[in-house]
Write an enzyme that holds these catalytic residues in place. Structure first.
Site, PDB file in Angstrom:
ATOM      1  N   GLY A   1      -2.562   7.842   1.495  1.00  0.00           N
ATOM      2  CA  GLY A   1      -3.532   7.518   0.453  1.00  0.00           C
ATOM      3  C   GLY A   1      -4.212   6.234   0.879  1.00  0.00           C
ATOM      4  O   GLY A   1      -3.582   5.189   0.907  1.00  0.00           O
ATOM      5  N   HIS A   2      -5.459   6.340   1.276  1.00  0.00           N
ATOM      6  CA  HIS A   2      -6.182   5.178   1.814  1.00  0.00           C
ATOM      7  C   HIS A   2      -7.290   4.781   0.849  1.00  0.00           C
ATOM      8  O   HIS A   2      -8.229   5.545   0.621  1.00  0.00           O
ATOM      9  CB  HIS A   2      -6.759   5.515   3.206  1.00  0.00           C
ATOM     10  CG  HIS A   2      -5.688   5.790   4.232  1.00  0.00           C
ATOM     11  ND1 HIS A   2      -5.958   6.152   5.518  1.00  0.00           N
ATOM     12  CD2 HIS A   2      -4.323   5.710   4.145  1.00  0.00           C
ATOM     13  CE1 HIS A   2      -4.823   6.307   6.180  1.00  0.00           C
ATOM     14  NE2 HIS A   2      -3.824   6.050   5.364  1.00  0.00           N
TER      15      HIS A   2
ATOM     16  N   ASP B   1       0.700   1.691   3.494  1.00  0.00           N
ATOM     17  CA  ASP B   1      -0.021   1.037   2.400  1.00  0.00           C
ATOM     18  C   ASP B   1      -0.367  -0.415   2.678  1.00  0.00           C
ATOM     19  O   ASP B   1      -0.444  -1.246   1.773  1.00  0.00           O
ATOM     20  CB  ASP B   1       0.788   1.118   1.079  1.00  0.00           C
ATOM     21  CG  ASP B   1       1.090   2.554   0.694  1.00  0.00           C
ATOM     22  OD1 ASP B   1       0.267   3.432   1.006  1.00  0.00           O
ATOM     23  OD2 ASP B   1       2.147   2.786   0.090  1.00  0.00           O
TER      24      ASP B   1
HETATM   25  P1  GDP Z   1      -3.412   2.111   3.022  1.00  0.00           P
HETATM   26  O1  GDP Z   1      -2.594   3.330   2.793  1.00  0.00           O
HETATM   27  O2  GDP Z   1      -2.887   1.277   4.135  1.00  0.00           O
HETATM   28  O3  GDP Z   1      -4.873   2.416   3.194  1.00  0.00           O
HETATM   29  O4  GDP Z   1      -3.272   1.210   1.710  1.00  0.00           O
HETATM   30  P2  GDP Z   1      -3.399   1.735   0.192  1.00  0.00           P
HETATM   31  O5  GDP Z   1      -4.811   2.001  -0.105  1.00  0.00           O
HETATM   32  O6  GDP Z   1      -2.422   2.812  -0.071  1.00  0.00           O
HETATM   33  O7  GDP Z   1      -2.841   0.468  -0.567  1.00  0.00           O
HETATM   34  C1  GDP Z   1      -3.431  -0.776  -0.469  1.00  0.00           C
HETATM   35  C2  GDP Z   1      -3.851  -1.228  -1.870  1.00  0.00           C
HETATM   36  O8  GDP Z   1      -4.145  -2.605  -1.846  1.00  0.00           O
HETATM   37  C3  GDP Z   1      -5.122  -0.555  -2.357  1.00  0.00           C
HETATM   38  O9  GDP Z   1      -5.061  -0.460  -3.745  1.00  0.00           O
HETATM   39  C4  GDP Z   1      -6.216  -1.538  -1.933  1.00  0.00           C
HETATM   40  O10 GDP Z   1      -7.371  -1.436  -2.761  1.00  0.00           O
HETATM   41  C5  GDP Z   1      -5.523  -2.843  -2.144  1.00  0.00           C
HETATM   42  N1  GDP Z   1      -5.900  -3.944  -1.257  1.00  0.00           N
HETATM   43  C6  GDP Z   1      -6.265  -3.910   0.053  1.00  0.00           C
HETATM   44  N2  GDP Z   1      -6.414  -5.167   0.535  1.00  0.00           N
HETATM   45  C7  GDP Z   1      -6.137  -6.003  -0.492  1.00  0.00           C
HETATM   46  C8  GDP Z   1      -6.087  -7.437  -0.610  1.00  0.00           C
HETATM   47  O11 GDP Z   1      -6.319  -8.187   0.336  1.00  0.00           O
HETATM   48  N3  GDP Z   1      -5.759  -7.929  -1.841  1.00  0.00           N
HETATM   49  C9  GDP Z   1      -5.482  -7.126  -2.914  1.00  0.00           C
HETATM   50  N4  GDP Z   1      -5.158  -7.700  -4.061  1.00  0.00           N
HETATM   51  N5  GDP Z   1      -5.522  -5.798  -2.820  1.00  0.00           N
HETATM   52  C10 GDP Z   1      -5.825  -5.233  -1.626  1.00  0.00           C
HETATM   53  P1  IMO Z   2      -0.373   5.611   3.936  1.00  0.00           P
HETATM   54  O1  IMO Z   2      -1.164   6.280   5.020  1.00  0.00           O
HETATM   55  C1  IMO Z   2       3.530   4.684   2.199  1.00  0.00           C
HETATM   56  C2  IMO Z   2       6.741   7.590   2.872  1.00  0.00           C
HETATM   57  C3  IMO Z   2       7.266   8.296   1.638  1.00  0.00           C
HETATM   58  C4  IMO Z   2       8.720   8.519   2.043  1.00  0.00           C
HETATM   59  C5  IMO Z   2       8.604   8.816   3.529  1.00  0.00           C
HETATM   60  C6  IMO Z   2       8.614  10.313   3.866  1.00  0.00           C
HETATM   61  O2  IMO Z   2      -1.029   5.627   2.607  1.00  0.00           O
HETATM   62  O3  IMO Z   2       0.108   4.269   4.370  1.00  0.00           O
HETATM   63  P2  IMO Z   2       6.766  12.200   3.613  1.00  0.00           P
HETATM   64  O4  IMO Z   2       6.092  12.757   2.388  1.00  0.00           O
HETATM   65  O5  IMO Z   2       5.842  11.646   4.600  1.00  0.00           O
HETATM   66  O6  IMO Z   2       7.724  13.174   4.214  1.00  0.00           O
HETATM   67  O7  IMO Z   2       7.669  10.979   3.048  1.00  0.00           O
HETATM   68  O8  IMO Z   2       7.373   8.258   3.953  1.00  0.00           O
HETATM   69  N1  IMO Z   2       5.277   7.689   3.076  1.00  0.00           N
HETATM   70  C7  IMO Z   2       4.422   6.699   2.836  1.00  0.00           C
HETATM   71  N2  IMO Z   2       4.609   5.465   2.303  1.00  0.00           N
HETATM   72  N3  IMO Z   2       2.294   5.033   2.632  1.00  0.00           N
HETATM   73  C8  IMO Z   2       2.081   6.240   3.188  1.00  0.00           C
HETATM   74  O9  IMO Z   2       0.907   6.582   3.748  1.00  0.00           O
HETATM   75  C9  IMO Z   2       3.160   7.149   3.288  1.00  0.00           C
HETATM   76  N4  IMO Z   2       3.288   8.403   3.751  1.00  0.00           N
HETATM   77  C10 IMO Z   2       4.593   8.716   3.632  1.00  0.00           C
HETATM   78  O10 IMO Z   2       7.137   7.487   0.503  1.00  0.00           O
HETATM   79  O11 IMO Z   2       9.442   7.320   1.912  1.00  0.00           O
HETATM   80 MG    MG Z   3      -1.602   4.276   1.223  1.00  0.00          MG
END
Ligand code: GDP
Ligand code: IMO
Ligand code: MG
Length: 422
Positions: free
Chosen positions: A40-41, A13
């Site tokens: 979740g991207h 994340d």
């Molecule tokens: P990922 O799994 O690495 O793609 O990240 P996620 O999408 O799960 O989580 C990142 C969250 O932070 C999302 O809600 C993005 O929209 C948000 N985000 C990304 N960059 C920034 C930033 O620079 N500032 C803020 N406030 N939010 C951000």
């Molecule tokens: P992105 O791609 C954050 C974490 C889960 C748990 C551990 C094992 O959005 O960065 P799993 O379901 O993979 O067996 O869970 O890994 N986890 C993540 N945490 N971002 C993710 O993906 C994750 N994918 C798995 O929360 O701690």
């Molecule tokens: Mg994510």
């Protein structure tokens, strides 16, 4: 030849989706290579927003090839739902390509994930990721995308289902699987994705020969890597640079840039050690301001200071060429910021990241920094003239110097535009 890979440097994340959406402009193929719909991207451009789980984070560019590589485990329901959502929103997936060697997540994987996590307490996403990678390694009980087109699918499902019922009953739970329903759903899924299914290793290597540019999209983060992360509190696949090769069929020597994404602080979802975690009001403040709630499960993310011991370790494991620092806006308006520069374990100071039990005992040793106070206008100014307030520059320079890695981009909001190229 340009083959770059995006890697999460922390526990996931980090904002990989946002950065991939920006960089995708300059690439021809965007390739997911690991994990499954535990990822979740998030990508956001104005009122267009998506939290993608399987489809590569470049749906706003219809012409780009969106490849789901062999290293991914695919939940058919999630993929079909995602394809529908993306297409219904008006984005073409004509260039979606799915590896015939990717594995399929089935109903028993999800059920077993739930049961096993109740006992194990890892706090998984309950998407069946662990059990499906376990079957991949076991071989006899796995189903790949290519198997969906085999005449023996019905018999395979029946025999695997029978075995899984026994395993689930050994856990003291009773279950039933409707083999016909599973078969019909899989067949209809297979029919729908048939035009997209390919040998993606050949496809990608031929693309490289044709001088096409490839961006490899990592899911999760380095500290969740099954080998190099905080085992057993990890995911069930590799999340580090090596996985970009095994999960795509692209050889290591052809990857010429590793781009590591890190937040300006740290978050983690699920259980496991987290030395710099803030369990006080400040942690809650960061969670609220940063919107730190899981994209896949909605769970609140645990928040804490930036951990440089972990970040340096990630840079080493991944061979990170460039860093992108996200979420700098979330730290605005704090008087004092801290970065963990070492751990104290059993009374001894160390700068090494232990991937064994000892991490639980690690007490962070901090260096303090003066905070910055930058509003939207301020950030836009920084974007324009690339001049940063002293406090922000000091924070970033310190990270760059300590990790021996240049910072190529900073991010100050979820929007594509809220980014400064350095
Ligand atoms: P990922 O799994 O690495 O793609 O990240 P996620 O999408 O799960 O989580 C990142 C969250 O932070 C999302 O809600 C993005 O929209 C948000 N985000 C990304 N960059 C920034 C930033 O620079 N500032 C803020 N406030 N939010 C951000
Ligand atoms: P992105 O791609 C954050 C974490 C889960 C748990 C551990 C094992 O959005 O960065 P799993 O379901 O993979 O067996 O869970 O890994 N986890 C993540 N945490 N971002 C993710 O993906 C994750 N994918 C798995 O929360 O701690
Ligand atoms: Mg994510």
């Amino acid at each position: 030849m340009t083959v770059s890979t995006i890697i999460g440097m922390q526990w996931g994340d980090e904002g990989k989706g946002k950065i991939i959406d920006i960089l995708a402009k300059d690439y021809d193929y965007i390739v997911r290579f690991n994990g499954g719909d535990n990822a979740g991207h998030t990508i956001k451009v104005g009122n267009r927003k998506f939290g993608l789980h399987l489809v590569p984070s470049c749906i706003f560019y219809p012409e780009k090839f969106k490849v789901i590589g062999n290293g991914v485990v695919i939940n058919p329901e999630t993929l079909l739902k995602e394809i529908n959502e993306v297409e219904n929103a008006g984005y073409s997936l004509k260039n979606l390509i799915i590896s015939e060697a990717a594995h399929v997540i089935l109903q028993w994987h999800k059920e077993l994930d739930g049961i096993e996590d109740e006992k194990g307490g890892i706090g998984t996403t309950k998407r069946g990721i662990g059990p499906s990678f376990a079957d991949k390694a076991s071989r006899n009980t796995a189903i790949r995308i290519c198997d969906l087109y085999n005449d023996n699918l019905k018999e395979r499902i029946a025999s695997i289902a029978e075995l899984k019922i026994k395993i689930i009953s050994a856990y003291g739970k009773e279950t039933k699987f409707n083999d016909d329903e599973i078969l019909n759903k899989l067949k209809s899924f297979a029919e729908k994705i048939k035009p997209f299914v390919r040998n993606t290793s050949y496809l990608l290597n031929e693309a490289i020969d044709k001088k096409k540019k490839i961006l490899l999209e990592g899911a999760q983060g380095t500290l969740l890597d099954i080998d190099h992360g905080t085992y057993p509190f990890v995911t069930s696949s590799n999340t580090t640079t090596g996985a970009a090769c095994t999960g795509s069929g692209i050889p290591p020597k052809k990857i010429n840039k590793v781009i590591g994404i890190t937040k300006a602080y740290t978050t983690r979802v699920g259980s496991g050690p987290f030395p710099t975690e803030l369990t006080d009001d400040l942690g809650e403040k960061i969670r609220q301001k940063g919107g730190e709630f899981g994209t896949t499960t909605g769970r609140p993310r645990r928040c804490g200071w930036l951990d440089l011991v972990a970040l340096k370790y990630s840079a080493m494991i991944n061979g990170t060429d460039e860093l992108v620092i996200t979420k700098l806006d979330v730290l605005s308006e704090l008087d004092e910021l801290k970065i963990c520069v070492a751990y104290e374990i059993d009374g001894k100071k160390t700068e090494e990241f232990p991937v064994i039990e000892k991490l639980k005992l690690a007490k962070p040793v901090y260096t303090s920094f003066k905070g910055w106070n930058i509003n939207e206008e301020g950030w836009n100014k920084i974007k324009k003239n690339k001049k940063m307030p002293k406090e922000l520059k000091e924070y970033l320079d310190f990270i760059s110097k300590e990790t021996k890695t240049k910072i190529s981009m900073i991010s100050y909001g979820p929007e594509r535009e809220e980014t400064v190229l350095l």
